[in-house]
Write an enzyme that holds these catalytic residues in place. Structure first.
Site, PDB file in Angstrom:
ATOM      1  N   THR A  65     -25.692 -23.962 -21.069  1.00  0.00           N
ATOM      2  CA  THR A  65     -24.576 -23.089 -21.721  1.00  0.00           C
ATOM      3  C   THR A  65     -25.044 -22.021 -22.440  1.00  0.00           C
ATOM      4  O   THR A  65     -26.220 -21.958 -23.042  1.00  0.00           O
ATOM      5  CB  THR A  65     -23.531 -24.075 -22.305  1.00  0.00           C
ATOM      6  OG1 THR A  65     -24.442 -24.771 -23.390  1.00  0.00           O
ATOM      7  CG2 THR A  65     -23.095 -25.220 -21.406  1.00  0.00           C
ATOM      8  N   THR A 110       4.586   6.344   8.348  1.00  0.00           N
ATOM      9  CA  THR A 110       5.226   6.971   9.774  1.00  0.00           C
ATOM     10  C   THR A 110       4.263   7.252  10.759  1.00  0.00           C
ATOM     11  O   THR A 110       4.539   7.314  11.871  1.00  0.00           O
ATOM     12  CB  THR A 110       6.129   7.973   9.144  1.00  0.00           C
ATOM     13  OG1 THR A 110       7.254   7.411   8.125  1.00  0.00           O
ATOM     14  CG2 THR A 110       6.982   8.736  10.395  1.00  0.00           C
ATOM     15  N   SER A 134     -39.729  -3.899  -2.111  1.00  0.00           N
ATOM     16  CA  SER A 134     -40.031  -3.007  -2.826  1.00  0.00           C
ATOM     17  C   SER A 134     -41.162  -1.936  -2.061  1.00  0.00           C
ATOM     18  O   SER A 134     -41.835  -2.126  -1.337  1.00  0.00           O
ATOM     19  CB  SER A 134     -41.006  -3.256  -4.114  1.00  0.00           C
ATOM     20  OG  SER A 134     -41.518  -2.157  -4.785  1.00  0.00           O
ATOM     21  N   SER A 135     -40.703  -0.608  -2.171  1.00  0.00           N
ATOM     22  CA  SER A 135     -41.328   0.268  -1.397  1.00  0.00           C
ATOM     23  C   SER A 135     -42.948   0.729  -2.144  1.00  0.00           C
ATOM     24  O   SER A 135     -43.782   1.331  -1.687  1.00  0.00           O
ATOM     25  CB  SER A 135     -40.688   1.519  -1.499  1.00  0.00           C
ATOM     26  OG  SER A 135     -40.438   2.194  -2.570  1.00  0.00           O
ATOM     27  N   SER A 182      12.653   1.077  12.464  1.00  0.00           N
ATOM     28  CA  SER A 182      12.122   2.390  11.501  1.00  0.00           C
ATOM     29  C   SER A 182      10.479   2.069  11.343  1.00  0.00           C
ATOM     30  O   SER A 182      10.231   0.820  11.242  1.00  0.00           O
ATOM     31  CB  SER A 182      12.873   2.394  10.541  1.00  0.00           C
ATOM     32  OG  SER A 182      12.221   2.938   9.162  1.00  0.00           O
ATOM     33  N   THR A 183       9.899   2.947  10.789  1.00  0.00           N
ATOM     34  CA  THR A 183       8.364   2.439  10.268  1.00  0.00           C
ATOM     35  C   THR A 183       8.661   1.505   9.231  1.00  0.00           C
ATOM     36  O   THR A 183       7.767   0.669   9.002  1.00  0.00           O
ATOM     37  CB  THR A 183       8.047   3.780   9.584  1.00  0.00           C
ATOM     38  OG1 THR A 183       7.713   5.128  10.702  1.00  0.00           O
ATOM     39  CG2 THR A 183       6.661   3.631   8.846  1.00  0.00           C
ATOM     40  N   ASN A 184       9.719   1.594   8.418  1.00  0.00           N
ATOM     41  CA  ASN A 184       9.963   0.719   7.244  1.00  0.00           C
ATOM     42  C   ASN A 184       9.993  -0.484   7.395  1.00  0.00           C
ATOM     43  O   ASN A 184      10.002  -1.648   6.489  1.00  0.00           O
ATOM     44  CB  ASN A 184      11.025   1.484   6.211  1.00  0.00           C
ATOM     45  CG  ASN A 184      11.023   2.753   6.167  1.00  0.00           C
ATOM     46  OD1 ASN A 184       9.894   3.438   6.513  1.00  0.00           O
ATOM     47  ND2 ASN A 184      12.090   3.449   5.568  1.00  0.00           N
TER      48      ASN A 184
END
Ligand SMILES: O=C(O)C[C@H](O)C(=O)O
Length: 475
Positions: A188, A102, A319-320, A141-143
């Protein structure tokens, strides 16, 4: 000092910034729902859907004598401007809200009304001239307005996902072609199995996407059934005779989509089945896309101490602390999008299950979850295609060497010498760290010419001729 105007609702009066296009109902909802920080204006597909609905409703109301030409023209122009991208910052209500949508519908009604008032040469808030509820929300309606708008939004977003999946499918298909002659070992349970080509492996990724695109198109078809004209619970109270048909015809004209009015509007108003169905398909897509990304990460593992059969294009330093390290950041991103989509499916399941009697009050979270899933999957597919798959390279020698040394080759000997003899060769090759060919010749099971015949790439891949017996071999 911000200039204000005063508006009224059932709770009393409220001051609204004079330049705001939203009004008192939106203001209450903004106070009540400070939740995600994400306003409905962020969901441009939903706003477009609402504007299609408001315009179609105005056109039907005018044809049925409920709305005069002046107001119709102003409402239609306001809807078209907003659909084109105007006033998005005026759609301020939090996307998660109580009330079955709504507040979203009221926010839309108020913005359209105030823009239409401006177009009529009137001031914002002069609702006696044009009213958000009595004119913009007329016969609705909102609905029915909200789910119809959501259906349109989802149809458009599903189209975007479908074309992003097609782009990714084509990327995988191009790689399948490029890698069509690269022999490798299939696996597999993560153990060596039998030979295949890398082209076959990538073609499988493409086929998977093609199948899921078909499922997405099927589930989007269900969204074309709308309940506009149902008003509050499906009985159509306050909507004139023939309104539903006319409003639907205008929606078809405006959207170019083959929308149809549901045959039973009471059922349609409380039924979230199409949303659940779409969410299930999105979960399916997410799961399979994520599995594909798991495979890409595994096949590219290394570069020195992993499978290293393919390389993903390096996109950033990984990587840091570890110089030179590159991580599979794009597939990792797609994996995480998939996890969110799978979580959204659970949210949608709970929201859909929570409906009671004539309405499901939880459509706002269904809307948010479905739109987020569709749009983030689309972005993930495009990014995966452009920033990963298109740049994948293959290590032909690594794969060929593994085929040559593979114990899995013993499987190809079964039809010629039987499973037991082939097992003996496999066991001996493993124990003495030699390959199958050497052990088979040494043990007198097959000649080197026979083995050359059996172990050609074409025969290993079962193409083109199938040989199943020792007598089929060249003498
Ligand atoms: O807003 C409306 O039109 C109806 C509301 O969603 C309700 O059923 O309470």
């Amino acid at each position: 000092m911000v200039e204000m105007r005063t508006e009224y609702d059932l709770l009393g009066t409220k001051d609204i910034p004079a330049d705001a296009y939203w009004g008192v109902h939106t203001a209450r909802a903004m106070e009540n729902f400070q939740v995600t920080g994400v306003p409905i204006g962020h969901y441009s597909h939903l706003i477009r859907g609402l504007m299609f609905v408001k315009e179609a409703a105005a056109c039907a109301n005018h044809e049925l004598g409920l709305l005069d030409a002046e107001r119709l023209t102003a409402i239609v122009q306001a809807c078209q401007e907003i659909r084109g991208g105007a006033l998005r910052e005026q759609f301020v209500v939090d996307v998660i809200q109580g009330g079955a949508g709504t507040s979203t519908n009221m926010n839309a009604n108020e913005v359209v009304a105030n823009r239409a008032l401006e177009l009529l040469g009137s001031r914002k808030g002069n609702y006696a001239r044009l009213n958000a509820n009595d004119h913009v929300n007329l016969s609705q309606s909102t609905n029915d307005a909200y789910p119809t708008a959501l259906n349109i939004a989802l149809i458009e977003a599903a189209d975007e996902l479908e074309s992003a999946m097609e782009e990714l499918q084509q990327s995988f298909e191009r790689k399948a072609q490029a890698f069509r002659d690269f022999l490798k070992i299939g696996r597999t349970q993560l153990q060596d199995a039998v030979p295949m080509t890398l082209g076959q492996e990538f073609h499988t990724f493409a086929v998977m996407l093609g199948e899921d695109r078909a499922r997405l198109i099927e589930s989007s078809a269900l969204l074309h059934e709308i309940n506009l004209g149902a008003t509050a619970i499906g009985t159509g109270l306050n909507a004139p005779t023939n309104y539903a048909e006319r409003a639907c015809a205008h929606l078809v004209r405006l959207t170019g989509r083959p929308l149809v009015t549901a045959s039973d509007l009471i059922e349609a108003t409380q039924d979230p089945g199409a949303f659940v169905h779409l969410s299930g398909v999105l979960k399916r897509i997410a799961i399979k896309l994520s599995k594909t990304c798991n495979d890409l990460r595994l096949l590219s593992s290394g570069p020195r101490a992993g499978l290293g059969e393919i390389s993903l294009p390096p996109m950033q330093a990984g990587s840091s602390i570890m110089p030179g390290k590159v991580n599979p950041v794009i597939p990792e991103m797609v994996n995480q999008v998939a996890f969110v989509v799978i979580g959204n499916d659970m949210t949608i399941t709970m929201a859909a299950e929570g409906g009671q009697l004539q309405l499901n009050a939880f459509e706002p979270v269904i809307a948010r979850s479905l739109l987020d899933s569709l749009l983030s999957l689309a972005a993930a597919c495009r990014t995966l295609a452009d920033r990963c798959v298109d740049g994948i390279t293959a290590h032909e020698q690594v794969m060929a060497h593994r085929v040559k040394e593979s114990i899995g080759l013993a499987t190809a000997l079964n039809p010629f010498i039987g499973y037991q003899a082939a097992t003996q060769i496999a066991k001996e090759a493993l124990a003495t760290n030699r390959n199958i060919v050497e052990v088979a010749i040494e043990g007198g099971f097959l000649t080197s010419a026979e083995l050359a015949d059996i172990l050609t790439p074409e025969r290993l891949l079962n193409q083109p001729a199938i040989i199943t017996h020792k007598s089929d071999l060249a003498q």
